[in-house]
Design a protein around this motif. Structure first.
Motif, mmCIF file in Angstrom:
data_model
loop_
_atom_site.group_PDB
_atom_site.id
_atom_site.type_symbol
_atom_site.label_atom_id
_atom_site.label_comp_id
_atom_site.label_asym_id
_atom_site.label_seq_id
_atom_site.Cartn_x
_atom_site.Cartn_y
_atom_site.Cartn_z
ATOM 1 N N ILE A 72 0.837 -1.205 0.000
ATOM 2 C CA ILE A 72 0.000 0.000 0.000
ATOM 3 C C ILE A 72 0.872 1.256 0.000
ATOM 4 C CG2 ILE A 72 -1.645 1.327 1.371
ATOM 5 C CD1 ILE A 72 -2.788 -1.391 2.282
ATOM 6 N N ARG A 73 1.927 1.233 0.851
ATOM 7 C CA ARG A 73 2.793 2.412 0.946
ATOM 8 C C ARG A 73 3.457 2.711 -0.402
ATOM 9 N NH1 ARG A 73 6.525 1.241 5.485
ATOM 10 N NH2 ARG A 73 7.705 0.356 3.782
ATOM 11 N N ASN A 74 4.001 1.648 -1.024
ATOM 12 C CA ASN A 74 4.688 1.851 -2.289
ATOM 13 C C ASN A 74 3.710 2.114 -3.427
ATOM 14 O OD1 ASN A 74 7.703 1.512 -2.083
ATOM 15 N ND2 ASN A 74 6.983 -0.169 -0.838
ATOM 16 N N GLY A 75 2.488 1.550 -3.309
ATOM 17 C CA GLY A 75 1.464 1.817 -4.317
ATOM 18 C C GLY A 75 1.141 3.304 -4.377
ATOM 19 N N ILE A 76 1.039 3.921 -3.195
ATOM 20 C CA ILE A 76 0.769 5.355 -3.146
ATOM 21 C C ILE A 76 1.930 6.142 -3.751
ATOM 22 C CG2 ILE A 76 0.451 7.288 -1.567
ATOM 23 C CD1 ILE A 76 -1.067 5.277 0.242
ATOM 24 N N ARG A 77 3.159 5.672 -3.451
ATOM 25 C CA ARG A 77 4.344 6.353 -4.004
ATOM 26 C C ARG A 77 4.333 6.307 -5.531
ATOM 27 N NH1 ARG A 77 9.967 3.954 -2.242
ATOM 28 N NH2 ARG A 77 10.154 3.575 -4.466
ATOM 29 N N ALA A 79 1.713 5.777 -7.457
ATOM 30 C CA ALA A 79 0.578 6.558 -7.954
ATOM 31 C C ALA A 79 0.958 8.022 -8.050
ATOM 32 C CB ALA A 79 -0.616 6.377 -7.027
ATOM 33 N N ARG A 80 1.699 8.504 -7.046
ATOM 34 C CA ARG A 80 2.102 9.907 -7.054
ATOM 35 C C ARG A 80 3.046 10.190 -8.225
ATOM 36 N NH1 ARG A 80 4.121 11.619 -1.401
ATOM 37 N NH2 ARG A 80 1.965 11.300 -0.765
ATOM 38 N N VAL B 19 -11.229 3.073 -4.130
ATOM 39 C CA VAL B 19 -9.772 2.928 -4.096
ATOM 40 C C VAL B 19 -9.295 1.939 -5.164
ATOM 41 C CG1 VAL B 19 -7.806 2.308 -2.659
ATOM 42 C CG2 VAL B 19 -9.719 3.529 -1.656
ATOM 43 N N PHE B 23 -6.738 2.734 -8.310
ATOM 44 C CA PHE B 23 -5.451 2.100 -8.592
ATOM 45 C C PHE B 23 -5.448 1.416 -9.959
ATOM 46 C CE2 PHE B 23 -4.488 2.769 -4.142
ATOM 47 C CZ PHE B 23 -3.166 3.145 -4.246
ATOM 48 N N ILE B 26 -4.729 4.182 -12.246
ATOM 49 C CA ILE B 26 -3.307 4.532 -12.173
ATOM 50 C C ILE B 26 -2.487 3.555 -13.010
ATOM 51 C CG2 ILE B 26 -1.308 4.595 -10.639
ATOM 52 C CD1 ILE B 26 -2.966 6.935 -10.193
ATOM 53 N N VAL B 47 0.377 -2.492 -9.782
ATOM 54 C CA VAL B 47 -0.623 -1.555 -9.270
ATOM 55 C C VAL B 47 -2.017 -2.062 -9.635
ATOM 56 C CG1 VAL B 47 -1.368 0.828 -9.291
ATOM 57 C CG2 VAL B 47 1.032 0.308 -9.459
#
Lengths: 160, 129
Positions: A72-77, A79-80, B19, B23, B26, B47
């Motif tokens: 999840i943490r890296n997924g957000i990274r 995505a950004r 969510v 993703f 994305i 992803v």
């Protein structure tokens, strides 16, 4: 023999979970499929002993939870990075020392790295070095060592 | 039908759908925007798996998908997804598909060659290669 039995049971449980049908005919079908799979796969004996099973399952659950948080943490990274108009990627291949002893351990290690968004194993050296392609190689190089230490600690709980 | 659903489940499903769709989006966006095979595999291969897993959870909360079935499906996705993207990346590297703007290549160094890939634009040179 025990290894075969164990594999048949795992296959049966998977089959029943997938078909959601506990009629006797379906159980027999699941057993048959399990036997077929066991004959093809030929499981190695003594992968883990029954006595250590609760501990291994606990460690596996802890490992899965840690992996989920990491994903999840890296997924957000990632995505950004993707949403950024400037697309700030710094791609490259990084060597990560696995230091797992068994082949299965190295494979699980490579899987853990690859399943994390932004990092993916391209090649595995004979000495267990994982050549990892990173979306942001500079940031990954900084955090890779600490992350790998955590991964190894959690995985050693599963294998030994 | 709608009125009989537990509101807590509905909120969980709504969150998972939003969510998960985000993703998945994305993943597609990354696939279009990123420059080469390796970086695109990051977006497409993983992803998107994350998105699909969340959508499966939403289907459990409000749809007719059983929890056991969903967990098995998610486990299979999570095991098979990385294996596929690793196989593709490895095949691409072995056949010499170039990396765009690579900053560092430890694998090439081990094989005793300098950066084997054509560098379309100048990589920033303040980093060790």
């Amino acid at each position: 023999m025990l290894a075969y039995l164990r594999l048949v049971l795992i296959c049966l449980v998977l089959f029943l979970a997938l078909t959601e049908n506990a009629e006797p005919a379906n159980i027999v079908l699941g057993l048959l499929i399990g036997v077929l799979v066991a004959l093809v796969v030929r499981p190695a004996p003594d992968l883990l002993s029954i006595r250590r099973l609760p501990l291994v399952l606990f460690n596996l659950a802890r490992y899965t939870l840690w992996l989920a948080v990491d994903i999840i943490r890296n997924g957000i990274r990632v995505a950004r990075i993707v949403l950024d108009p400037k697309l700030p990627i710094r791609p490259g291949i990084l060597a990560i020392q696995s230091e797992m002893k068994s082949e299965l351990g190295i494979a699980l290690n490579a899987h853990a790295i690859t399943v994390t968004p932004g990092e993916q194993v391209v090649e595995i050296g004979e000495d267990g070095v994982l050549y990892t392609h990173c979306l942001d190689v500079v940031a990954s190089a900084e955090s890779a060592e600490a992350a790998q230490r955590t991964r190894r600690r959690l995985m050693e709980g599963i294998f030994r | 039908m709608e009125a009989t659903l537990d509101p807590v489940l509905q909120v969980i499903a709504l969150l998972a759908i939003v969510v998960g769709s985000f993703f998945s989006l994305i993943g597609v966006l990354g696939f279009v925007r990123l420059p080469d095979v390796y970086t695109r595999l990051h977006a497409a291969g993983k992803v998107s798996v994350f998105g699909a897993a969340l959508l499966a959870l939403a289907a459990v909360a409000v749809g007719s998908l059983g929890l056991g079935k969903a967990l098995v499906l998610i486990a299979l996705l999570v095991i098979a997804g990385p294996a596929v993207s690793h196989a593709l990346a490895s095949a691409a590297y072995r056949t010499g598909v170039p990396m765009t703007n690579a900053m560092r290549d430890d694998l090439a160094r081990r094989r005793g060659r300098s950066l084997p890939f054509a560098q379309p634009s100048d990589p920033s040179s303040d980093l060790p290669v």
